[in-house]
Design a protein around this motif. Structure first.
Motif, PDB file in Angstrom:
ATOM      1  N   PHE A  73      -5.434  -6.743 -73.531  1.00 15.01           N
ATOM      2  CA  PHE A  73      -4.736  -7.784 -74.290  1.00 15.01           C
ATOM      3  C   PHE A  73      -3.480  -7.174 -74.908  1.00 15.01           C
ATOM      4  O   PHE A  73      -3.517  -6.038 -75.391  1.00 15.01           O
ATOM      5  N   VAL A  76      -0.595 -11.650 -79.675  1.00 19.62           N
ATOM      6  CA  VAL A  76      -0.200 -13.051 -79.793  1.00 19.62           C
ATOM      7  C   VAL A  76       0.542 -13.259 -81.109  1.00 19.62           C
ATOM      8  O   VAL A  76       0.379 -12.489 -82.053  1.00 19.62           O
ATOM      9  N   GLY A  77       1.308 -14.337 -81.153  1.00 22.32           N
ATOM     10  CA  GLY A  77       2.089 -14.644 -82.352  1.00 22.32           C
ATOM     11  C   GLY A  77       3.509 -14.926 -81.928  1.00 22.32           C
ATOM     12  O   GLY A  77       4.168 -14.074 -81.337  1.00 22.32           O
ATOM     13  N   GLU A  91      -2.391 -17.268 -82.882  1.00 17.93           N
ATOM     14  CA  GLU A  91      -3.374 -16.275 -83.309  1.00 17.93           C
ATOM     15  C   GLU A  91      -4.809 -16.748 -83.072  1.00 17.93           C
ATOM     16  O   GLU A  91      -5.735 -15.938 -82.980  1.00 17.93           O
ATOM     17  N   LEU A 264       2.558   2.551 -86.072  1.00 18.51           N
ATOM     18  CA  LEU A 264       1.866   1.339 -85.618  1.00 18.51           C
ATOM     19  C   LEU A 264       1.841   1.243 -84.088  1.00 18.51           C
ATOM     20  O   LEU A 264       0.871   0.768 -83.499  1.00 18.51           O
ATOM     21  N   GLY A 265       2.885   1.727 -83.455  1.00 21.31           N
ATOM     22  CA  GLY A 265       3.009   1.603 -81.998  1.00 21.31           C
ATOM     23  C   GLY A 265       2.154   2.583 -81.217  1.00 21.31           C
ATOM     24  O   GLY A 265       2.252   2.645 -79.997  1.00 21.31           O
ATOM     25  N   GLU A 286      -6.909  -3.499 -76.879  1.00 21.94           N
ATOM     26  CA  GLU A 286      -5.603  -3.991 -77.340  1.00 21.94           C
ATOM     27  C   GLU A 286      -4.993  -3.035 -78.347  1.00 21.94           C
ATOM     28  O   GLU A 286      -5.711  -2.337 -79.077  1.00 21.94           O
ATOM     29  N   ILE A 288      -3.242  -2.198 -81.917  1.00 24.11           N
ATOM     30  CA  ILE A 288      -3.565  -2.861 -83.194  1.00 24.11           C
ATOM     31  C   ILE A 288      -2.379  -3.648 -83.742  1.00 24.11           C
ATOM     32  O   ILE A 288      -2.539  -4.472 -84.629  1.00 24.11           O
ATOM     33  N   GLY A 290       1.003  -6.280 -83.763  1.00 23.04           N
ATOM     34  CA  GLY A 290       1.175  -7.663 -83.342  1.00 23.04           C
ATOM     35  C   GLY A 290       2.260  -7.810 -82.288  1.00 23.04           C
ATOM     36  O   GLY A 290       2.590  -6.846 -81.575  1.00 23.04           O
ATOM     37  N   SER A 291       2.820  -9.021 -82.200  1.00 17.36           N
ATOM     38  CA  SER A 291       3.748  -9.346 -81.110  1.00 17.36           C
ATOM     39  C   SER A 291       5.188  -8.923 -81.403  1.00 17.36           C
ATOM     40  O   SER A 291       6.065  -9.126 -80.570  1.00 17.36           O
ATOM     41  N   ALA A 292       5.410  -8.351 -82.593  1.00 12.84           N
ATOM     42  CA  ALA A 292       6.734  -7.802 -82.973  1.00 12.84           C
ATOM     43  C   ALA A 292       7.886  -8.702 -82.536  1.00 12.84           C
ATOM     44  O   ALA A 292       8.754  -8.274 -81.763  1.00 12.84           O
ATOM     45  N   PRO A 293       7.935  -9.944 -83.027  1.00 13.34           N
ATOM     46  CA  PRO A 293       8.996 -10.850 -82.562  1.00 13.34           C
ATOM     47  C   PRO A 293      10.394 -10.324 -82.848  1.00 13.34           C
ATOM     48  O   PRO A 293      11.341 -10.691 -82.150  1.00 13.34           O
ATOM     49  N   ASP A 294      10.520  -9.438 -83.852  1.00 11.46           N
ATOM     50  CA  ASP A 294      11.858  -8.915 -84.194  1.00 11.46           C
ATOM     51  C   ASP A 294      12.469  -8.070 -83.081  1.00 11.46           C
ATOM     52  O   ASP A 294      13.686  -7.932 -83.010  1.00 11.46           O
ATOM     53  N   ILE A 295      11.640  -7.500 -82.189  1.00  9.66           N
ATOM     54  CA  ILE A 295      12.210  -6.671 -81.114  1.00  9.66           C
ATOM     55  C   ILE A 295      11.835  -7.207 -79.726  1.00  9.66           C
ATOM     56  O   ILE A 295      12.152  -6.582 -78.716  1.00  9.66           O
ATOM     57  N   ASN A 302       7.317   0.128 -78.114  1.00  8.30           N
ATOM     58  CA  ASN A 302       6.558   1.331 -77.768  1.00  8.30           C
ATOM     59  C   ASN A 302       5.274   0.918 -77.032  1.00  8.30           C
ATOM     60  O   ASN A 302       4.424   0.234 -77.614  1.00  8.30           O
ATOM     61  N   ASP A 343      11.050   3.207 -82.488  1.00  8.47           N
ATOM     62  CA  ASP A 343      10.167   3.084 -83.658  1.00  8.47           C
ATOM     63  C   ASP A 343       9.639   4.423 -84.151  1.00  8.47           C
ATOM     64  O   ASP A 343       9.240   4.536 -85.314  1.00  8.47           O
TER      65      ASP A 343
HETATM   66  P1  NAD Z   1       3.706  -6.587 -85.963  1.00  5.70           P
HETATM   67  O1  NAD Z   1       2.689  -5.526 -85.754  1.00  5.70           O
HETATM   68  O2  NAD Z   1       3.987  -7.473 -84.820  1.00  5.70           O
HETATM   69  O3  NAD Z   1       5.108  -5.889 -86.384  1.00  5.70           O
HETATM   70  C1  NAD Z   1       5.274  -5.117 -87.575  1.00  5.70           C
HETATM   71  C2  NAD Z   1       6.502  -4.192 -87.398  1.00  5.70           C
HETATM   72  O4  NAD Z   1       6.143  -3.144 -86.496  1.00  5.70           O
HETATM   73  C3  NAD Z   1       7.705  -4.881 -86.787  1.00  5.70           C
HETATM   74  O5  NAD Z   1       8.880  -4.366 -87.347  1.00  5.70           O
HETATM   75  C4  NAD Z   1       7.636  -4.525 -85.322  1.00  5.70           C
HETATM   76  O6  NAD Z   1       8.894  -4.501 -84.669  1.00  5.70           O
HETATM   77  C5  NAD Z   1       7.004  -3.137 -85.362  1.00  5.70           C
HETATM   78  N1  NAD Z   1       6.190  -2.901 -84.165  1.00  5.70           N
HETATM   79  C6  NAD Z   1       4.936  -3.386 -83.920  1.00  5.70           C
HETATM   80  N2  NAD Z   1       4.499  -2.962 -82.736  1.00  5.70           N
HETATM   81  C7  NAD Z   1       5.481  -2.190 -82.217  1.00  5.70           C
HETATM   82  C8  NAD Z   1       5.647  -1.475 -80.996  1.00  5.70           C
HETATM   83  N3  NAD Z   1       4.678  -1.437 -80.058  1.00  5.70           N
HETATM   84  N4  NAD Z   1       6.788  -0.807 -80.795  1.00  5.70           N
HETATM   85  C9  NAD Z   1       7.759  -0.799 -81.715  1.00  5.70           C
HETATM   86  N5  NAD Z   1       7.685  -1.442 -82.888  1.00  5.70           N
HETATM   87  C10 NAD Z   1       6.557  -2.139 -83.131  1.00  5.70           C
HETATM   88  O7  NAD Z   1       3.257  -7.395 -87.245  1.00  5.70           O
HETATM   89  P2  NAD Z   1       3.883  -8.727 -87.887  1.00  5.70           P
HETATM   90  O8  NAD Z   1       5.372  -8.670 -87.813  1.00  5.70           O
HETATM   91  O9  NAD Z   1       3.242  -8.845 -89.207  1.00  5.70           O
HETATM   92  O10 NAD Z   1       3.357  -9.912 -86.979  1.00  5.70           O
HETATM   93  C11 NAD Z   1       4.105 -10.504 -85.907  1.00  5.70           C
HETATM   94  C12 NAD Z   1       3.222 -11.505 -85.204  1.00  5.70           C
HETATM   95  O11 NAD Z   1       2.129 -10.826 -84.583  1.00  5.70           O
HETATM   96  C13 NAD Z   1       2.606 -12.545 -86.139  1.00  5.70           C
HETATM   97  O12 NAD Z   1       2.620 -13.787 -85.477  1.00  5.70           O
HETATM   98  C14 NAD Z   1       1.170 -12.057 -86.336  1.00  5.70           C
HETATM   99  O13 NAD Z   1       0.276 -13.104 -86.620  1.00  5.70           O
HETATM  100  C15 NAD Z   1       0.903 -11.466 -84.978  1.00  5.70           C
HETATM  101  N6  NAD Z   1      -0.164 -10.445 -84.938  1.00  5.70           N
HETATM  102  C16 NAD Z   1      -0.957 -10.463 -83.844  1.00  5.70           C
HETATM  103  C17 NAD Z   1      -1.939  -9.496 -83.702  1.00  5.70           C
HETATM  104  C18 NAD Z   1      -2.760  -9.529 -82.444  1.00  5.70           C
HETATM  105  O14 NAD Z   1      -2.356 -10.189 -81.498  1.00  5.70           O
HETATM  106  N7  NAD Z   1      -3.894  -8.854 -82.371  1.00  5.70           N
HETATM  107  C19 NAD Z   1      -2.120  -8.519 -84.657  1.00  5.70           C
HETATM  108  C20 NAD Z   1      -1.268  -8.511 -85.774  1.00  5.70           C
HETATM  109  C21 NAD Z   1      -0.280  -9.478 -85.896  1.00  5.70           C
END
Ligand code: NAD
Length: 373
Positions: A73, A76-77, A91, A264-265, A286, A288, A290-295, A302, A343
């Motif tokens: 997985f 999602v998000g 989610e 986190l990555g 999976e 831990i 999330g979907s990191a919409p910012d990138i 990562n 990251d």
């Molecule tokens: P997030 O983990 O997506 O991101 C947090 C920060 O970490 C962001 O700045 C992001 O760019 C960075 N980041 C995360 N993973 C990265 C990677 N692999 N490489 C580089 N940078 C990384 O958490 P969030 O921003 O709080 O949540 C975003 C969405 O993801 C929300 O919709 C949330 O509900 C969802 N979410 C889903 C899961 C899941 O699917 N299991 C878990 C947590 C959050």
């Protein structure tokens, strides 16, 4: 000869498709090494499923997950779906998946790679060499206990109720997971509860103690109150090997442990179901994060947490410890050689994109151990 293993890929939203693509390449490399052992199918979940089917966890995805030998997985998000009713939020897809596959055990390693010690907020001497696993109960406790709800008591007064409840068998099955994981490591389990103030915590402690005595005499079992464990995690995290805990305390302790690593990555996870008579258990692997919409869509995410989740799949679902070790080692070699996605890079350090990191891991996997720097 190995029987074919059916792997369901659920990339999901945001960076999910980008990181799962790299993890798939690693799975394909393992497959080739083992004579073509994996058969891949891919389906939608979360926002991607809402786009295609109008619901976050479509029946076809559910059936595919139930039929798979293991699920990988992404995440999602999707902010585009942030204001839809709760039951339609992306989610809900992962919650539905966990529920319908009966995934009661969440296994989350927290490892600090030597070359990334500086990423932690803790002092290097406290965090260097950290390698612990949190085993969290995922389907019971206060998040699911009945009765629950908000009652109107009249005269402007309301009462919120949640019930913290565990049965002996629920406690024993999660404790077994922790003891079995410990047997593959340093053979230490620290069970965390609130036996001082909660009857369910007292039962937890009694059941874990009795099980250890009866079936796991080789494991060193200790107990901590969950609040004390939380303090120890920042004071002396290396005292832990395997932490066993319930749903509520595990939610907090696992996020706390993840944060200690500063990356986190890089953190994978496994959610496991009940083993059947043949030893098969449903499982979802999976990262831990999330979907990191910012990138998302930039190709810079990562993929290592997802690649390390593949290693967990090989270990927990197929018992291929040697292949899993090779992936873990390849990731370590890549990080030691200074390959970085943005990251985990320090300011000014050159970086690679998501595919570049995948390439580096595949190259390290193909190199014989003596050729590694
Ligand atoms: P997030 O983990 O997506 O991101 C947090 C920060 O970490 C962001 O700045 C992001 O760019 C960075 N980041 C995360 N993973 C990265 C990677 N692999 N490489 C580089 N940078 C990384 O958490 P969030 O921003 O709080 O949540 C975003 C969405 O993801 C929300 O919709 C949330 O509900 C969802 N979410 C889903 C899961 C899941 O699917 N299991 C878990 C947590 C959050």
């Amino acid at each position: 000869m190995n029987a074919t293993k059916n792997i369901l890929l659920l990339p999901g939203d945001g960076i999910g498709p980008e990181i799962v693509a790299e993890a798939r390449r690693v799975l394909e490399a393992v497959s080739v090494r083992r004579g073509g052992v994996f058969r891949f199918t891919e389906d939608v979940i979360g926002g991607a499923a809402l786009d295609r089917c109008g619901e976050p966890f479509p029946e076809a995805t559910r059936q595919a997950a139930l039929a798979a030998d293991a699920v990988l997985f992404g995440a999602v998000g999707d902010p585009r779906w942030a204001s839809v009713p709760f039951h339609l939020r992306p989610e809900v897809g992962i919650l539905g998946l966990r529920k319908d596959l009966g995934l009661f055990a969440n296994v989350r390693p927290a490892v600090v790679f030597d070359s990334l010690v500086q990423a932690s907020t803790l002092k290097p001497e406290v965090i260097r060499g950290l390698d612990l696993v949190i085993v969290r109960e995922l389907t019971g406790g206060v998040y699911f206990g009945e009765p629950r709800g908000i009652e109107d008591l009249g005269a402007g007064e309301r009462r919120g109720v949640n019930t913290h409840v565990y049965t002996s068998s629920e406690i024993r099955r999660i404790a077994r997971v922790a003891f079995d994981v410990a047997r593959t490591r340093r053979k230490k389990v620290c069970s965390c509860d609130k036996a001082n103030v909660m009857e369910a915590g007292l039962l937890w402690r009694e059941e874990v103690t009795a099980l250890a005595k009866a079936e796991y005499p080789d494991i060193e079992l200790t107990h901590l109150y969950a609040d004390v464990a939380s303090m120890r995690l920042v004071q002396n995290p290396k005292m832990f090997d395997v932490i066993l805990t319930d749903n509520l305390f595990g939610d907090m302790l696992s996020d706390q442990a993840a944060t200690l690593t500063g990356s986190l990555g890089l953190l994978p996870s496994a959610s496991l179901g009940v083993s059947d008579a043949k030893g098969f258990r449903r499982a979802v692997y999976e990262p831990i994060h999330g979907s990191a919409p910012d990138i998302a869509g930039k190709g810079i995410a990562n993929p290592l947490a997802t690649i390390l989740s593949v290693a967990m799949m090989l270990r927990f679902s197929f018992g291929w410890n040697e292949d899993a070790d090779r992936i873990d080692t390849a990731v370590r070699v890549v990080l030691d050689s200074g390959v970085r996605t943005p990251d985990i890079a320090t300011p000014g350090q050159p970086t690679v994109n998501t595919k570049g990191m995948g390439d580096a891991v595949l190259e390290a996997l193909e190199r014989p151990p003596e050729g590694r720097s």
